[in-house]
Enzyme design. Structure first.
Site, mmCIF file in Angstrom:
data_model
loop_
_atom_site.group_PDB
_atom_site.id
_atom_site.type_symbol
_atom_site.label_atom_id
_atom_site.label_comp_id
_atom_site.label_asym_id
_atom_site.label_seq_id
_atom_site.Cartn_x
_atom_site.Cartn_y
_atom_site.Cartn_z
ATOM 1 N N GLU A 13 0.846 -1.204 0.000
ATOM 2 C CA GLU A 13 0.000 0.000 0.000
ATOM 3 C C GLU A 13 0.882 1.256 0.000
ATOM 4 O O GLU A 13 0.611 2.217 -0.715
ATOM 5 C CB GLU A 13 -0.916 -0.009 1.229
ATOM 6 N N HIS A 72 0.715 -9.367 -2.580
ATOM 7 C CA HIS A 72 -0.667 -8.939 -2.753
ATOM 8 C C HIS A 72 -0.983 -8.976 -4.245
ATOM 9 O O HIS A 72 -0.334 -8.282 -5.021
ATOM 10 C CB HIS A 72 -0.758 -7.508 -2.196
ATOM 11 N N HIS A 193 -8.756 -3.607 6.466
ATOM 12 C CA HIS A 193 -7.905 -2.631 5.767
ATOM 13 C C HIS A 193 -8.711 -1.343 5.616
ATOM 14 O O HIS A 193 -9.759 -1.346 4.974
ATOM 15 C CB HIS A 193 -7.557 -3.235 4.399
ATOM 16 N N HIS A 195 -8.897 2.809 4.724
ATOM 17 C CA HIS A 195 -8.337 4.064 4.216
ATOM 18 C C HIS A 195 -8.811 5.215 5.090
ATOM 19 O O HIS A 195 -9.806 5.101 5.794
ATOM 20 C CB HIS A 195 -8.692 4.239 2.735
ATOM 21 N N HIS A 290 -1.909 22.504 33.419
ATOM 22 C CA HIS A 290 -1.440 21.187 32.976
ATOM 23 C C HIS A 290 -0.036 20.903 33.517
ATOM 24 O O HIS A 290 0.244 19.807 34.019
ATOM 25 C CB HIS A 290 -1.429 21.107 31.438
HETATM 26 C C1 HCA Z 1 -6.393 -0.938 -3.708
HETATM 27 C C2 HCA Z 1 -6.476 -2.278 -3.053
HETATM 28 C C3 HCA Z 1 -6.573 -2.263 -1.579
HETATM 29 C C4 HCA Z 1 -6.604 -3.710 -1.161
HETATM 30 C C5 HCA Z 1 -6.914 -3.994 0.253
HETATM 31 C C6 HCA Z 1 -6.847 -5.440 0.625
HETATM 32 C C7 HCA Z 1 -7.849 -1.525 -1.111
HETATM 33 O O1 HCA Z 1 -7.430 -0.394 -4.027
HETATM 34 O O2 HCA Z 1 -5.278 -0.445 -3.932
HETATM 35 O O3 HCA Z 1 -6.194 -6.218 -0.048
HETATM 36 O O4 HCA Z 1 -7.448 -5.792 1.645
HETATM 37 O O5 HCA Z 1 -7.750 -0.515 -0.431
HETATM 38 O O6 HCA Z 1 -8.921 -2.003 -1.463
HETATM 39 O O7 HCA Z 1 -5.473 -1.599 -1.003
HETATM 40 CU CU CU Z 2 -5.800 0.079 0.196
#
Ligand code: HCA
Ligand code: CU
EC number: 2.3.3.14
Length: 380
Positions: A13, A72, A193, A195, A290
Site C-alpha cells: 500500500e 498482494h 484494511h 483508508h 497542565h
Molecule cells: C487498492 C487495493 C486495496 C486492497 C486492500 C486489501 C484496497 O485499491 O489499492 O487487499 O485488503 O484498499 O482495497 O489496497
Molecule cells: Cu488500500
C-alpha cells in the site's frame, strides 16, 4: 481486542503513496526495520506489477526475516502463478465487489468472481502457503453478495478473509456491524484494511478488533493511496492504551521513531506535528494548570507514557499561559534557589513579558537569573 496481528503494508500500500519510489536497497532497509520492530507480516507489491517488483519480492523472501512475507495480487491465475514462485509465505488476493468496481474496473459479475476466487485459492493452497481472500470496496458492496463469497471461500479453506474500506467511507459503527456479521458467517480469521479519507482509519481498525477481527493492515505513517491507511504508530498508540502489556511484549516501541524517520526520509515528507506518539509536540504540556499536574503526576494529563517509546515529555514554560510550578521546576533545573513566593513573583514578570511578545527559553532564563541576582544583592 488484544490478540491482534499486524500486516505491515508499507512495501505494498505504501508504494502507492504519491511520493514513494523504493529501489531494492530501500525496500530491504524498510523490511529489516519493520522486522526489527516486530511486525507479524510484511506485505509486498505484486510480483506481477513489474519485473523489478518480482525480483525485489524474491530478494526480501531470501532475507530470512522473522516476519512472514506476503505478496498482494489480483484474483487472477496469471498473478497467482508468478506469486507462488517468489518464495513468499502467503498470498493476499483481492477482487473488487462493489457496483463501482464491477462496472468501471474489472467488469465481472459475482459468479465470475466466485469462480476465479476458487481457482486461485485452490492453486495457492496447493503450493502449501497461506492464502487470504479479500473484497475491495467492501462497504459499498451488496451485503448478500459479500457474505456469499466469504462463505464460499471459507468452505474451501482460507487462512483469512479480508474487508477493505478502499475509499475510506466507513464509520466505526458500520465497521462493527459488518465485522460482527462476518464473524458469525466464517470460521477463518478476519483481516481489515481501512483508508483514512474521512479520518476514521485508526478508530475503524480498533472497532474491527472489538468486533472480532484479528489482523489489521497498517503502513508506516499511514502512507498509501491518496491520504493513506491506518498508521502503524497510530494503531500502536490506540492499542497500548487498551492493552499495554500485550503491545509492549510484542513490539519494540522504542524503534518506532527511527522507523518513521527512515520512511519519512525515503518518501521526503516530515513527521506531521500532530502525529500520535512522534509528532514534535505529542508529549509537550503548556498551560500552567497542565504543567502543575504533570509535575505532580504525569498520568493526570497523559494516557501514553513517553518512556514506553523511548521518548521524554516536555514542559513548555516559556509562554504567558505558564504557571509558577512550571517556572519553579525551571528554577530547579537552573540550579538556583528561590522560595515559592519568589517563584510566583518571577512568574508574574514572565507572564507580563509574554503578553507583549512570544517568549523563548532564553527570555525566561534571563528573567529568572536577573530576578535571582536582584534577590541576592538585596540580601547582601
Ligand atoms: C487498492 C487495493 C486495496 C486492497 C486492500 C486489501 C484496497 O485499491 O489499492 O487487499 O485488503 O484498499 O482495497 O489496497
Ligand atoms: Cu488500500
Amino acid at each position: 481486542v488484544s490478540r491482534f496481528k499486524l500486516i505491515e503494508s508499507t512495501l505494498r500500500e505504501g508504494e502507492q503513496f504519491a511520493n514513494a519510489f523504493f529501489d531494492t536497497e530501500k525496500k530491504i532497509a524498510i523490511a529489516k526495520a519493520l522486522d526489527d520492530f516486530g511486525v507479524d507480516y510484511i506485505e509486498l507489491t505484486s510480483p506481477a506489477a513489474s519485473e523489478q517488483s518480482r525480483l525485489d519480492c524474491e530478494a526480501i523472501c531470501k532475507l530470512g526475516l522473522k516476519a512472514k512475507i506476503l505478496t498482494h495480487i489480483r484474483c487472477h491465475m496469471d498473478d497467482a502463478r508468478i506469486a507462488v514462485q517468489t518464495g513468499v509465505d502467503g498470498v493476499d488476493v483481492v477482487i473488487g465487489t462493489s457496483q463501482f468496481l464491477r462496472e468501471y474496473s474489472h467488469g465481472k459479475d459475482m459468479n465470475y468472481i466466485a469462480k476465479s476466487a476458487i481457482e486461485v485459492i485452490e492453486f495457492v493452497k496447493s503450493h502449501g502457503i497461506e492464502i487470504r481472500f479479500s473484497s475491495e470496496d467492501s462497504f459499498r458492496s451488496d451485503l448478500v453478495d459479500l457474505l456469499n463469497i466469504y462463505r464460499t471461500v471459507d468452505k474451501i479453506g482460507v487462512n483469512r478473509v479480508g474487508i477493505a474500506d478502499t475509499v475510506g467511507c466507513a464509520n466505526p459503527r458500520q465497521v462493527y456491524d459488518l465485522v460482527r456479521t462476518l464473524r458469525s458467517v466464517v470460521s477463518c480469521e478476519i483481516e481489515c484494511h481501512f483508508h483514512n479519507d474521512t479520518g476514521c482509519a485508526i478508530a475503524n481498525a480498533y472497532t474491527a478488533l472489538e468486533a472480532g477481527a484479528t489482523f489489521i493492515d497498517v503502513s508506516v505513517l499511514g502512507i498509501g493511496e491518496r491520504n493513506g491507511i491506518t498508521s502503524l504508530g497510530g494503531l500502536m498508540a490506540r492499542m497500548i492504551a487498551a492493552d499495554r502489556d500485550y503491545v509492549l511484549s510484542k513490539y519494540k516501541l522504542h524503534k518506532l521513531r527511527d522507523l518513521e524517520n527512515l520512511v519519512a526520509d525515503l518518501v521526503e515528507i516530515n513527521i506531521p506535528f500532530n502525529n500520535p506518539i512522534t509528532g514534535f509536540c505529542a508529549f509537550t504540556h503548556k498551560a500552567g494548570i497542565h504543567a502543575k499536574a504533570i509535575l505532580a503526576n504525569p498520568s493526570t494529563y497523559e494516557i501514553l507514557d513517553p518512556s514506553d517509546f523511548g521518548l521524554t515529555r516536555y514542559i513548555h514554560f516559556a509562554n504567558r499561559l505558564t504557571g509558577w510550578n512550571a517556572i519553579k521546576s525551571r528554577v530547579d533545573q537552573l540550579n538556583l534557589n528561590l522560595t515559592d513566593a519568589q517563584c510566583k513573583e518571577v512568574t508574574a514578570k514572565i507572564k507580563a513579558l509574554g503578553d507583549i511578545r512570544p517568549l523563548n527559553i532564553d527570555d525566561v532564563d534571563s528573567i529568572i537569573r536577573q530576578f535571582h541576582a536582584d534577590q541576592s544583592s538585596e540580601i547582601a
